[in-house]
Design an enzyme around this catalytic site. Structure first.
Site, PDB file in Angstrom:
ATOM      1  N   HIS A  78      -2.676  11.638 -45.745  1.00  0.00           N
ATOM      2  CA  HIS A  78      -2.326  13.052 -45.967  1.00  0.00           C
ATOM      3  C   HIS A  78      -3.551  13.970 -45.941  1.00  0.00           C
ATOM      4  O   HIS A  78      -3.452  15.154 -46.288  1.00  0.00           O
ATOM      5  CB  HIS A  78      -1.581  13.227 -47.293  1.00  0.00           C
ATOM      6  N   HIS A 188       2.468   4.401 -53.611  1.00  0.00           N
ATOM      7  CA  HIS A 188       2.894   5.105 -54.827  1.00  0.00           C
ATOM      8  C   HIS A 188       3.684   4.196 -55.773  1.00  0.00           C
ATOM      9  O   HIS A 188       4.304   4.694 -56.715  1.00  0.00           O
ATOM     10  CB  HIS A 188       3.717   6.362 -54.509  1.00  0.00           C
TER      11      HIS A 188
HETATM   12 FE   LIG Z   1      -0.898   7.978 -48.131  1.00  0.00          FE
HETATM   13 FE   LIG Z   2      -0.134   9.180 -51.391  1.00  0.00          FE
END
Ligand SMILES: [Fe+2]
Ligand SMILES: [Fe+2]
Length: 272
Positions: A78, A188
């Site tokens: 990201h 995550h």
């Molecule tokens: Fe990522």
């Molecule tokens: Fe992430």
């Protein structure tokens, strides 16, 4: 004749999994000072790739995280979501992007950190290629970067930002005995496989994320379900409830760089 001996103490590092949005930053602000004290942490490394509204990072959100007591911020896929990231890549030595971007990419993939009264240590950020955008080979580049860093320090922590467990475990096994810890990020979801490999490298497949866990990976649940139901794009807002700071603490022998102890962290922010 008297001899002066410097006491050799282990180096303790706290690593924090992906910080998601304002709730994640709030957890860092409120919990890092107490975790530093509680565990006698010498330095804190945090993945900040989702710290700006859940997508990417800006100089402002990075500054908030640094001010809370984080020494180094790592990132991942990201990285490019906020255009202001370029300011961090060009000017901020404490901010890392995955090392295995093509030559000429701004920013850096590793850093040597000097701590007062402690030996220097290194942080290296790599990104996997399985089910992820294709970058340069993290195995080849990672191994040669570790050889370079070991000329300076044996205390090395690797943030391996990757999706596939096999890729993460393989890379960590390749580096066993050459680095102090390999910690996975990106999924995550905190895994329960923390361990120390035979040659002394601490390992955790994924550190988890820091932010609202009453969610789908940090985002509001309904919109994500709707996306799966309709196959149409949805706006994914950052969720709010049950905020956790997730990561691990690793204790490292400063003379050999080997991990002595590894402990997962999953700390709930009060009233969240
Ligand atoms: Fe990522
Ligand atoms: Fe992430």
């Amino acid at each position: 004749m008297s001899l002066l001996f410097r006491t050799v103490c282990p180096v303790k590092l706290l690593f924090i999994g992906d910080i998601v949005g304002e709730p994640g930053r709030r957890a860092v602000k409120q919990l890092v000072p107490q975790l530093r004290q509680q565990h006698g942490v010498d330095a804190v490394i945090a993945n900040g790739e989702n710290s700006a509204g859940g997508s990417g990072i800006t100089p402002k959100t990075a500054e908030e995280i640094f001010s809370a007591g984080v020494d180094i911020i790592t990132s991942g896929d990201h990285l490019w979501d906020q255009k202001e990231v370029i300011g961090l890549l060009e000017n901020e030595k404490r901010f890392l992007r995955p090392l295995n971007y093509p030559p000429g990419t701004p920013g850096r993939g590793s850093v040597i950190v000097e701590l007062s009264g402690k030996p220097p240590f290194a942080v290296l950020n790599l990104q996997g290629r399985t089910f992820m955008p294709v970058l340069e080979n993290p195995f080849l580049l990672g191994r040669s970067e570790v050889e370079r860093l070991r000329q300076i320090t044996k205390i090395i922590l690797v943030d391996l930002h990757a999706e596939a467990t096999s890729e993460k475990i393989s890379l960590a096994r390749m580096l066993d005995g050459l680095v102090s810890a390999v910690v996975g990020t990106h999924t995550h979801v905190q895994t329960a496989d923390e361990q120390i490999f035979p040659c002394g490298t601490a390992y955790l497949t994924d550190a988890g994320f820091t932010g609202p866990h009453e969610s789908v990976l940090g985002r509001e649940i309904e919109a994500v379900i709707k996306r799966f139901l309709t196959s149409q794009p949805q706006r994914f807002e950052v969720a709010k409830g049950r905020i956790l700071l997730q990561g691990l603490v690793v204790e490292i022998d400063e003379s050999t760089g080997a991990a002595k102890n590894v402990m997962r962290i999953s700390e709930r922010l009060a009233d969240s």
